[in-house]
Design an enzyme around this catalytic site. Sequence first.
Site, PDB file in Angstrom:
ATOM      1  N   ASP A  24     -11.298   2.353   3.539  1.00  0.00           N
ATOM      2  CA  ASP A  24     -11.457   0.685   3.035  1.00  0.00           C
ATOM      3  C   ASP A  24     -12.914   0.438   2.999  1.00  0.00           C
ATOM      4  O   ASP A  24     -13.242  -0.567   2.389  1.00  0.00           O
ATOM      5  CB  ASP A  24     -10.947   0.176   4.139  1.00  0.00           C
ATOM      6  N   GLN A  43      -4.883  -1.856   9.351  1.00  0.00           N
ATOM      7  CA  GLN A  43      -4.473  -3.047   8.614  1.00  0.00           C
ATOM      8  C   GLN A  43      -5.055  -4.139   9.692  1.00  0.00           C
ATOM      9  O   GLN A  43      -4.862  -4.375  10.951  1.00  0.00           O
ATOM     10  CB  GLN A  43      -3.078  -3.301   8.479  1.00  0.00           C
ATOM     11  N   LYS A  66       0.973  -1.155  -0.152  1.00  0.00           N
ATOM     12  CA  LYS A  66       0.011   0.084   0.098  1.00  0.00           C
ATOM     13  C   LYS A  66       0.768   1.248   0.175  1.00  0.00           C
ATOM     14  O   LYS A  66       0.574   2.221  -0.645  1.00  0.00           O
ATOM     15  CB  LYS A  66      -1.227   0.037   1.198  1.00  0.00           C
TER      16      LYS A  66
END
Length: 281
Positions: free
Chosen positions: A119, A96, A52
Site C-alpha cells: 500500500d 484494509q 482487490k
Amino acid sequence: MAIRIDGKVISGIIKDEVKAEVSALKEKGIDVTLAVIQVGEDPASTVYVGNKKKACAYTGIVSRAYNLPEDVSEEELLSLIRKLNDDSDVNGILVQLPLPKHISESRVIETISPKKDVDGFHIQSAGALLTGEKGFLPCTPAGIIELIKRTGVDITGKECVVIGRSNIVGKPMAVLLLRENGTVTICHSKTKDLRSVTKRADILVAAIGKPKFIDASYVKEGAVVIDVGIHRNENNKLCGDVDFESVEPVAYAITPVPGGVGPMTIAMLMKNCLEARKQQG
Ligand code: NAD
C-alpha cells in the site's frame, strides 16, 4: 468537450501488463501472493476488499484472505502481521482501512515489513518517496501519475494544484508531481481564497472528500482535472469531489467517477505486489 480520461481502460492495460509478468513467473514455478486482512464487516470495506481479490484473480496473483472480528484485539492483529512478515510465501500485506477505533492504524502500518508494504503507507516508504529512494508508492497517487502520463500530458513545468493534504492521497500526490517536475501547490481546509489558487492550475487534483465541491468557477480553461473523491449522492449513485457536468465544458481532460481514479488504485496495488515478489528474489 473535454477528453474523458478512462481509468477503466488504462487500469486494464496495467493489469494486463502485470498478468503477463505473473504468468511468466508461474511458468518458472514462482507465485506472487498478497495477504488481505479485513477487520469487521464494514460494507464499503467489504466492497473494496472484494474488488482487490477480483483483481488478484484476474492477474493470477494468489490472494489469501484473513477476516478478523470487529472486536479483535490490537495485539492479535499485530501478531498476525508479524507472522505474515516472516512467511516467505507471502509477498505483500494489505490491511484494509479504516480500522475500528480501539486499534491504532499507525501501529498497524508500522508493523508491516517495508518489504511487503504494497500500500506504500509505511513511514519508510513515505521517507523513500520524499527523498527519491526506491520504495513502494501509495497506489492512488501513483495511479494518478499513470493516468496523466498515459493521456499524453507532460507534467514538466506545469502548475499543479493538489487540494487535500492526507498522508494517503494529498501529500504523496504533491511529492510525485514534484518528482515529475511540476510546480506544485498544496491546498487544504485552512487555505485562504481557494479559487484564486486552483484557477492557476494546469493540472488540478481534487482529494477533498466533499461531493461535487469543485465546479467550473474553480477551474482554469484547458486544465487537466483529476477527481479522487468517491461519494454516494442522494440517488445512491457514485459521484466525486468535482461537479463533472459543470467542469467538463471548461477542462482539457477530466476523470469521471466512477471509472477514473478508482480502478487505477487497484491496478497499482497489483503492480506493487509483482514488484514486491521481484525484489524478494
Ligand atoms: P481526508 O479527509 O483525509 O482529507 C481531505 C483533505 O481535504 C484534508 O487534507 C483537508 O484539509 C482538505 N479539505 C477539506 N475541506 C476543504 C476545503 N473546504 N477546502 C480545501 N481543502 C479542504 O481524505 P482522503 O483520504 O485524502 O480522501 C479524499 C477523497 O478521496 C475521499 O472522498 C476519499 O473517499 C477518496 N479516496 C479515493 C480513493 C480512490 O481510489 N479513488 C482512494 C483514497 C481516497
